[in-house]
Design a protein around this motif. Structure first.
Motif, PDB file in Angstrom:
ATOM      1  N   MET A  16     -10.147  -2.361   0.252  1.00 21.87           N
ATOM      2  CA  MET A  16     -10.291  -1.161   1.058  1.00 21.87           C
ATOM      3  C   MET A  16     -11.695  -0.622   0.845  1.00 21.87           C
ATOM      4  O   MET A  16     -12.230  -0.700  -0.260  1.00 21.87           O
ATOM      5  CB  MET A  16      -9.238  -0.140   0.671  1.00 21.87           C
ATOM      6  N   GLN A  17     -12.262  -0.091   1.911  1.00 21.49           N
ATOM      7  CA  GLN A  17     -13.640   0.395   1.841  1.00 21.49           C
ATOM      8  C   GLN A  17     -13.730   1.762   2.504  1.00 21.49           C
ATOM      9  O   GLN A  17     -13.172   1.985   3.580  1.00 21.49           O
ATOM     10  CB  GLN A  17     -14.571  -0.593   2.537  1.00 21.49           C
ATOM     11  N   ASN A  18     -14.478   2.668   1.844  1.00 25.06           N
ATOM     12  CA  ASN A  18     -14.696   3.968   2.466  1.00 25.06           C
ATOM     13  C   ASN A  18     -15.949   3.929   3.331  1.00 25.06           C
ATOM     14  O   ASN A  18     -16.640   2.912   3.396  1.00 25.06           O
ATOM     15  CB  ASN A  18     -14.752   5.090   1.417  1.00 25.06           C
ATOM     16  N   GLU A  19     -16.232   5.028   3.995  1.00 22.13           N
ATOM     17  CA  GLU A  19     -17.371   5.090   4.912  1.00 22.13           C
ATOM     18  C   GLU A  19     -18.712   4.936   4.202  1.00 22.13           C
ATOM     19  O   GLU A  19     -19.705   4.593   4.835  1.00 22.13           O
ATOM     20  CB  GLU A  19     -17.354   6.415   5.679  1.00 22.13           C
ATOM     21  N   ARG A  20     -18.745   5.170   2.888  1.00 22.96           N
ATOM     22  CA  ARG A  20     -19.989   5.041   2.135  1.00 22.96           C
ATOM     23  C   ARG A  20     -20.158   3.641   1.542  1.00 22.96           C
ATOM     24  O   ARG A  20     -21.126   3.380   0.840  1.00 22.96           O
ATOM     25  CB  ARG A  20     -20.045   6.108   1.035  1.00 22.96           C
ATOM     26  N   GLY A  21     -19.194   2.739   1.789  1.00 20.27           N
ATOM     27  CA  GLY A  21     -19.325   1.362   1.349  1.00 20.27           C
ATOM     28  C   GLY A  21     -18.687   1.026   0.013  1.00 20.27           C
ATOM     29  O   GLY A  21     -18.808  -0.096  -0.457  1.00 20.27           O
ATOM     30  N   HIS A  22     -17.988   1.968  -0.618  1.00 18.36           N
ATOM     31  CA  HIS A  22     -17.327   1.694  -1.894  1.00 18.36           C
ATOM     32  C   HIS A  22     -16.049   0.902  -1.653  1.00 18.36           C
ATOM     33  O   HIS A  22     -15.254   1.248  -0.776  1.00 18.36           O
ATOM     34  CB  HIS A  22     -17.004   2.994  -2.633  1.00 18.36           C
ATOM     35  N   ILE A  23     -15.854  -0.146  -2.445  1.00 16.22           N
ATOM     36  CA  ILE A  23     -14.725  -1.055  -2.251  1.00 16.22           C
ATOM     37  C   ILE A  23     -13.748  -0.954  -3.418  1.00 16.22           C
ATOM     38  O   ILE A  23     -14.147  -0.897  -4.580  1.00 16.22           O
ATOM     39  CB  ILE A  23     -15.224  -2.515  -2.114  1.00 16.22           C
ATOM     40  N   VAL A  24     -12.464  -0.953  -3.090  1.00 16.86           N
ATOM     41  CA  VAL A  24     -11.391  -0.956  -4.085  1.00 16.86           C
ATOM     42  C   VAL A  24     -10.437  -2.090  -3.722  1.00 16.86           C
ATOM     43  O   VAL A  24     -10.008  -2.207  -2.573  1.00 16.86           O
ATOM     44  CB  VAL A  24     -10.627   0.388  -4.091  1.00 16.86           C
ATOM     45  N   ASP A  25     -10.109  -2.914  -4.712  1.00 18.20           N
ATOM     46  CA  ASP A  25      -9.109  -3.964  -4.525  1.00 18.20           C
ATOM     47  C   ASP A  25      -7.727  -3.393  -4.794  1.00 18.20           C
ATOM     48  O   ASP A  25      -7.547  -2.608  -5.727  1.00 18.20           O
ATOM     49  CB  ASP A  25      -9.369  -5.119  -5.493  1.00 18.20           C
ATOM     50  N   VAL A  26      -6.761  -3.795  -3.987  1.00 16.89           N
ATOM     51  CA  VAL A  26      -5.370  -3.380  -4.140  1.00 16.89           C
ATOM     52  C   VAL A  26      -4.506  -4.630  -4.035  1.00 16.89           C
ATOM     53  O   VAL A  26      -4.797  -5.533  -3.240  1.00 16.89           O
ATOM     54  CB  VAL A  26      -4.962  -2.375  -3.041  1.00 16.89           C
ATOM     55  N   ASP A  27      -3.459  -4.682  -4.836  1.00 17.01           N
ATOM     56  CA  ASP A  27      -2.561  -5.832  -4.782  1.00 17.01           C
ATOM     57  C   ASP A  27      -1.190  -5.416  -5.294  1.00 17.01           C
ATOM     58  O   ASP A  27      -1.016  -4.338  -5.867  1.00 17.01           O
ATOM     59  CB  ASP A  27      -3.115  -6.981  -5.639  1.00 17.01           C
ATOM     60  N   ALA A  28      -0.234  -6.292  -5.095  1.00 19.88           N
ATOM     61  CA  ALA A  28       1.105  -6.125  -5.648  1.00 19.88           C
ATOM     62  C   ALA A  28       1.210  -6.979  -6.906  1.00 19.88           C
ATOM     63  O   ALA A  28       0.470  -7.955  -7.081  1.00 19.88           O
ATOM     64  CB  ALA A  28       2.159  -6.546  -4.629  1.00 19.88           C
ATOM     65  N   ARG A  29       2.143  -6.608  -7.757  1.00 15.07           N
ATOM     66  CA  ARG A  29       2.410  -7.404  -8.952  1.00 15.07           C
ATOM     67  C   ARG A  29       3.081  -8.714  -8.555  1.00 15.07           C
ATOM     68  O   ARG A  29       3.714  -8.799  -7.492  1.00 15.07           O
ATOM     69  CB  ARG A  29       3.305  -6.625  -9.910  1.00 15.07           C
ATOM     70  N   PRO A  30       2.984  -9.747  -9.408  1.00 10.52           N
ATOM     71  CA  PRO A  30       3.631 -11.026  -9.098  1.00 10.52           C
ATOM     72  C   PRO A  30       5.130 -10.905  -8.813  1.00 10.52           C
ATOM     73  O   PRO A  30       5.659 -11.633  -7.975  1.00 10.52           O
ATOM     74  CB  PRO A  30       3.355 -11.878 -10.337  1.00 10.52           C
ATOM     75  N   ALA A  31       5.809  -9.965  -9.474  1.00 10.12           N
ATOM     76  CA  ALA A  31       7.241  -9.780  -9.249  1.00 10.12           C
ATOM     77  C   ALA A  31       7.545  -9.395  -7.797  1.00 10.12           C
ATOM     78  O   ALA A  31       8.660  -9.600  -7.317  1.00 10.12           O
ATOM     79  CB  ALA A  31       7.789  -8.712 -10.193  1.00 10.12           C
ATOM     80  N   MET A  37      -4.335  -8.661  -8.362  1.00 12.23           N
ATOM     81  CA  MET A  37      -5.797  -8.653  -8.272  1.00 12.23           C
ATOM     82  C   MET A  37      -6.376  -7.238  -8.197  1.00 12.23           C
ATOM     83  O   MET A  37      -7.577  -7.063  -7.984  1.00 12.23           O
ATOM     84  CB  MET A  37      -6.254  -9.454  -7.047  1.00 12.23           C
ATOM     85  N   GLY A  38      -5.541  -6.245  -8.369  1.00  5.66           N
ATOM     86  CA  GLY A  38      -5.979  -4.855  -8.350  1.00  5.66           C
ATOM     87  C   GLY A  38      -4.787  -3.951  -8.566  1.00  5.66           C
ATOM     88  O   GLY A  38      -3.646  -4.411  -8.622  1.00  5.66           O
ATOM     89  N   PRO A  39      -5.047  -2.654  -8.703  1.00  8.72           N
ATOM     90  CA  PRO A  39      -3.936  -1.722  -8.881  1.00  8.72           C
ATOM     91  C   PRO A  39      -3.069  -1.667  -7.631  1.00  8.72           C
ATOM     92  O   PRO A  39      -3.520  -1.980  -6.522  1.00  8.72           O
ATOM     93  CB  PRO A  39      -4.622  -0.373  -9.131  1.00  8.72           C
ATOM     94  N   SER A  40      -1.834  -1.251  -7.821  1.00 11.43           N
ATOM     95  CA  SER A  40      -0.930  -1.068  -6.688  1.00 11.43           C
ATOM     96  C   SER A  40      -1.265   0.252  -5.992  1.00 11.43           C
ATOM     97  O   SER A  40      -1.923   1.127  -6.574  1.00 11.43           O
ATOM     98  CB  SER A  40       0.522  -1.036  -7.175  1.00 11.43           C
ATOM     99  N   PRO A  41      -0.802   0.426  -4.772  1.00 12.39           N
ATOM    100  CA  PRO A  41      -1.038   1.700  -4.096  1.00 12.39           C
ATOM    101  C   PRO A  41      -0.505   2.904  -4.882  1.00 12.39           C
ATOM    102  O   PRO A  41      -1.153   3.955  -4.917  1.00 12.39           O
ATOM    103  CB  PRO A  41      -0.318   1.537  -2.759  1.00 12.39           C
ATOM    104  N   MET A  42       0.631   2.766  -5.530  1.00  8.36           N
ATOM    105  CA  MET A  42       1.182   3.890  -6.293  1.00  8.36           C
ATOM    106  C   MET A  42       0.346   4.173  -7.549  1.00  8.36           C
ATOM    107  O   MET A  42       0.213   5.320  -7.965  1.00  8.36           O
ATOM    108  CB  MET A  42       2.653   3.643  -6.651  1.00  8.36           C
ATOM    109  N   GLU A  43      -0.216   3.127  -8.151  1.00  2.00           N
ATOM    110  CA  GLU A  43      -1.126   3.350  -9.277  1.00  2.00           C
ATOM    111  C   GLU A  43      -2.386   4.075  -8.805  1.00  2.00           C
ATOM    112  O   GLU A  43      -2.921   4.929  -9.511  1.00  2.00           O
ATOM    113  CB  GLU A  43      -1.491   2.023  -9.941  1.00  2.00           C
ATOM    114  N   LEU A  44      -2.837   3.766  -7.598  1.00  2.91           N
ATOM    115  CA  LEU A  44      -3.997   4.463  -7.034  1.00  2.91           C
ATOM    116  C   LEU A  44      -3.701   5.949  -6.839  1.00  2.91           C
ATOM    117  O   LEU A  44      -4.593   6.786  -6.992  1.00  2.91           O
ATOM    118  CB  LEU A  44      -4.429   3.832  -5.716  1.00  2.91           C
ATOM    119  N   VAL A  45      -2.458   6.273  -6.503  1.00  2.00           N
ATOM    120  CA  VAL A  45      -2.090   7.689  -6.368  1.00  2.00           C
ATOM    121  C   VAL A  45      -2.273   8.402  -7.710  1.00  2.00           C
ATOM    122  O   VAL A  45      -2.864   9.489  -7.769  1.00  2.00           O
ATOM    123  CB  VAL A  45      -0.643   7.845  -5.852  1.00  2.00           C
TER     124      VAL A  45
END
Length: 143
Positions: A16-31, A37-45
């Protein structure tokens, strides 16, 4: 404010990228079929709550000329089933501050953040209870 999302792999890894170009990886757990490969959306909250209130607190304390030598936070969220979803019911955050900081000013900075300034916690407030503690130089302060 705008965020773009792009799928990275065949599973759930997104960038995911914001308008200023900062990138964050998001992923689900293997389960859940992801590759972790990144935090889950709920962890980002939870990260959003910590970051938002952290910015508030440091800003308030700097304006009061308080010297912060260390600032850390731990956040835990308790989730409950609501239909097929599992939203946060309660979020607990503990701030750990070190330095020659006035106790009343540290406690007031946290209170102002959660009661007035933190847009993330205000967004969550209708559905989740947010509880916080401040530990200053190893001593827990009263709220």
């Amino acid at each position: 404010m705008k965020i773009t999302l792009e799928r990275v792999n065949e599973n759930f890894h997104f960038q995911m990228q914001n308008e200023r170009g900062h990138i964050v990886d998001v992923d689900a757990r293997p389960a859940f079929g992801g590759n972790d490969m990144g935090p889950s959306p709920m962890e980002l909250v939870l990260m959003g709550v910590a970051g938002c209130s952290g910015i508030d607190m440091i800003s308030i304390l700097k304006k009061q000329r308080q010297e912060i030598t260390s600032f850390k936070a731990e956040v835990e969220g308790e989730r409950v089933p609501v239909g097929e979803a599992n939203p946060f019911k309660t979020i607990h955050i503990v701030f750990f501050l070190e330095g020659p900081i006035n106790e009343d000013k540290a406690a007031r900075a946290a209170k102002l953040s959660f009661e007035k300034y933190c847009s993330v916690s205000k967004t969550l407030e209708p559905t989740a209870t947010i509880l916080y503690k401040v530990v200053l130089n190893g001593v827990e302060l009263a709220n």
